[in-house]
Design an enzyme around this catalytic site. Structure first.
Site, PDB file in Angstrom:
ATOM      1  N   TYR A  89      -7.443  12.128  -1.853  1.00 16.37           N
ATOM      2  CA  TYR A  89      -8.260  12.809  -0.954  1.00 16.37           C
ATOM      3  C   TYR A  89      -8.468  13.933  -1.302  1.00 16.37           C
ATOM      4  O   TYR A  89      -7.678  14.697  -1.773  1.00 16.37           O
ATOM      5  CB  TYR A  89      -7.616  12.604   0.572  1.00 16.37           C
ATOM      6  N   GLU A 133      -8.881   4.431  -2.270  1.00 14.17           N
ATOM      7  CA  GLU A 133      -8.837   5.548  -1.059  1.00 14.17           C
ATOM      8  C   GLU A 133      -9.237   6.727  -1.659  1.00 14.17           C
ATOM      9  O   GLU A 133      -8.534   7.188  -2.384  1.00 14.17           O
ATOM     10  CB  GLU A 133      -7.532   5.502  -0.327  1.00 14.17           C
ATOM     11  N   ASN A 180       0.726  -1.217  -0.067  1.00 15.33           N
ATOM     12  CA  ASN A 180       0.026   0.060   0.001  1.00 15.33           C
ATOM     13  C   ASN A 180       0.993   1.194  -0.008  1.00 15.33           C
ATOM     14  O   ASN A 180       1.690   1.261   0.821  1.00 15.33           O
ATOM     15  CB  ASN A 180      -0.858   0.099   1.285  1.00 15.33           C
ATOM     16  N   GLU A 181       0.502   2.266  -0.732  1.00 10.13           N
ATOM     17  CA  GLU A 181       1.517   3.595  -0.812  1.00 10.13           C
ATOM     18  C   GLU A 181       2.831   3.183  -0.855  1.00 10.13           C
ATOM     19  O   GLU A 181       3.433   3.737   0.146  1.00 10.13           O
ATOM     20  CB  GLU A 181       0.604   4.289   0.005  1.00 10.13           C
TER      21      GLU A 181
HETATM   22  O1  AHR Z   1      -6.929   6.455   5.115  1.00  8.60           O
HETATM   23  C1  AHR Z   1      -5.808   6.999   5.742  1.00  8.60           C
HETATM   24  C2  AHR Z   1      -4.490   6.803   5.358  1.00  8.60           C
HETATM   25  O2  AHR Z   1      -4.395   7.527   4.140  1.00  8.60           O
HETATM   26  C3  AHR Z   1      -4.195   5.479   4.870  1.00  8.60           C
HETATM   27  O3  AHR Z   1      -3.901   4.632   5.699  1.00  8.60           O
HETATM   28  C4  AHR Z   1      -3.004   5.663   3.743  1.00  8.60           C
HETATM   29  O4  AHR Z   1      -3.036   4.512   2.661  1.00  8.60           O
HETATM   30  C5  AHR Z   1      -3.394   6.969   3.219  1.00  8.60           C
HETATM   31  O5  AHR Z   1      -2.295   7.951   3.198  1.00  8.60           O
END
Ligand code: AHR
Length: 500
Positions: free
Chosen positions: A249, A305, A172-173
């Site tokens: 986000y 995400e 992940n990331e």
């Molecule tokens: O959702 C919160 C965080 O945001 C997650 O753990 C990460 O993958 C992202 O940076």
């Protein structure tokens, strides 16, 4: 007047139910308290899972749950989370508040939760600090049904038959919290790790998700794809992946000046709306690169995400990312889900972050109390798109609204068809006024319409004391016409229209 021309006589791509997926990480009160209260809790539970929360999640037909992270995934060692709970190894959750993680929610508990939810499974493996052997053995523990030490272990832990693993995330990331890797370095690890994640059920193989870019990082996308598609000594096997992730986000104010979750003005509203629309640009941006390797669109984007990220609720642990949820989140969710629908030929999975008590949640809990957020109500309306076929369309004369810095088209729409019913969802980002909308089908003549709406003033929210300030209500303002329908779309609203 805005005009939506629907081309229902053209076969649209399938809308995977997984576009409405959820994500729960070992973060704050997302899992512990929010979902899992342990078997001996005074809060009504089934095998430790809160009954009220599970029931509310079943109402929105959660199609898939991603677990255990997030950043946590690349620090998680699955063997610490199995067996007798009293003896499970504890760890520090270094990513999220430095709290003690007792590992009482582990693999068996995750699959039990998915069983209760009736959803598909997406387990995210550890590349950052885990070994190939560890990931390979996790897959064996979860999915192998032959005789092996790991299946014996699973049986000893109370589960004779294997579980169904639908998706496996390989890291992940990894450009950030998952190891600060370069794209080429990660991609080589990806090739190696995924090799040893064996498919024990050729009739139902799990899909492999490769770690994709952060926001608009095309360098990552190119570096990973060019490495995965290289053929040093044989066949590249379509990049060894079924999906490539994208994370984005919506951050009004940016990381430095995050917006309050509940107190904001119209300028911040339109900034949020504009940033919400960026999701569509990102799908196009990374989709175009994918097209050069995969013109047939066999590799899906896993937008696993997404959501609004604001200041935490005053007085709460900043590492727990607990934030309230308003009409702004309803518009963010309605618009984003419309975008995913319209790009369902490439976007095959998506997860809002995160399901309960973390970031843009559908459920908030406090002790034994639970509240459904405005975002929950949007998911409740949009569930009719799950497993439907997209109805392509053109939206014309859609007025631009907002501020000089941030103006956006007022309406954002998607449409689908399932079992003879046409579902149209409309998000109106304008705060000021209604927008007349005419919907015209090409051939179809609707005989009936059912409509509902989520609308309130922009900062309206549901609290534990007043849980029903923002809810879905019947909407009677739709007039059927010879070719479709006419309505005035109220400002700051998300609507569901169903034509039959
Ligand atoms: O959702 C919160 C965080 O945001 C997650 O753990 C990460 O993958 C992202 O940076």
């Amino acid at each position: 007047m805005a005009k939506l021309y629907l081309r229902e006589n053209i076969q649209g791509a399938h809308i995977n139910p997984e576009l409405q997926g959820q994500f729960s990480e070992h973060l704050g009160r997302g899992i512990y308290e929010g979902l899992y209260v342990k078997e001996d809790s005074g809060i009504p539970n089934e095998n430790g899972m809160r009954k009220d929360v599970v029931e509310a999640l079943r109402e929105i037909r959660v199609p898939l749950l991603r677990w255990p992270g997030g950043c946590f995934a690349d620090e998680y060692h699955w063997k610490d989370g199995i067996g007798d709970k009293a003896n499970r190894k504890k760890m520090i959750n270094t990513n999220w508040g430095g709290v003690l993680e007792d590992n009482s929610f582990g693999t068996n508990e995750y699959f039990e939760l998915c069983r209760q939810l009736g959803c598909k499974t997406y387990v995210n493996g550890n590349v950052g600090s885990g070994t190939v052997q560890e990931m390979s053995e996790w897959v064996e523990y979860m999915t192998f049904d032959g005789v092996s030490p790991l299946t014996e272990l699973r049986k000893k832990n109370g589960h004779d038959s294997p579980w169904q693993l639908d998706y496996l995330g390989v890291g992940n990331e990894n450009w950030g919290c998952g190891g600060n890797m370069t794209p080429e370095y990660y991609a080589n690890l990806y090739r190696r790790y995924q090799t040893f994640c064996r498919q024990y059920h050729p009739d139902h193989p799990f899909k492999k998700i490769c770690c994709g870019p952060n926001v608009d990082d095309t360098n990552w996308t190119r570096g990973v794809l060019s490495t995965c598609f290289q053929e040093p000594g044989g066949h590249a096997n379509h990049g060894f992946m079924d999906l490539l992730s994208v994370h984005y986000y919506v951050l009004p104010g940016g990381w430095e000046h995050k917006s309050s979750a509940t107190q904001f003005d119209a300028a911040v509203w339109y900034e949020t709306m504009k940033k919400t629309l960026t999701a569509e640009d990102l799908i196009r941006l990374h989709g175009n690169i994918l097209d050069t390797y995969d013109p047939e669109k066999k590799i899906g984007i896993s937008f696993d995400e997404w959501g609004g990220w604001y200041e935490v609720e005053p007085g709460t642990n900043p590492g727990f990312l607990y934030q309230q949820n308003t009409m702004r989140d309803a518009l963010l969710a309605g618009t984003t889900l419309n975008i995913f629908n319209r790009h369902c030929d490439r976007v095959k999975l998506a997860c809002i972050a995160q399901m309960v008590n973390v970031l843009q949640s559908v459920i908030l809990t406090e002790g034994e109390r639970m509240v459904k957020t405005p975002t929950w109500h949007v998911f409740h309306m949009y569930q009719h798109h799950q497993d439907a076929d997209l109805v392509p369309g053109d939206l014309l004369e859609n007025e631009e609204v907002g501020t000089d810095e941030n103006h956006v088209p007022a309406l954002n729409i998607s449409a689908s068809k399932k079992d003879g019913v046409y579902t149209v969802t409309v998000a109106d980002m304008d705060l000021a006024k209604s927008h007349p909308l005419e919907i015209r089908f090409t051939d179809f003549v609707p005989k009936a319409v059912k409509a509902s709406i989520v609308t309130e003033e922009m900062c309206a929210k549901n609290t534990f004391d007043e849980p029903d300030c923002v809810t879905e209500k019947a909407f009677s303002g739709v007039t059927l016409t010879e070719h479709g329908a006419k309505l005035d779309v109220p400002p700051c609203a998300v609507l569901l229209l169903q034509f039959s």
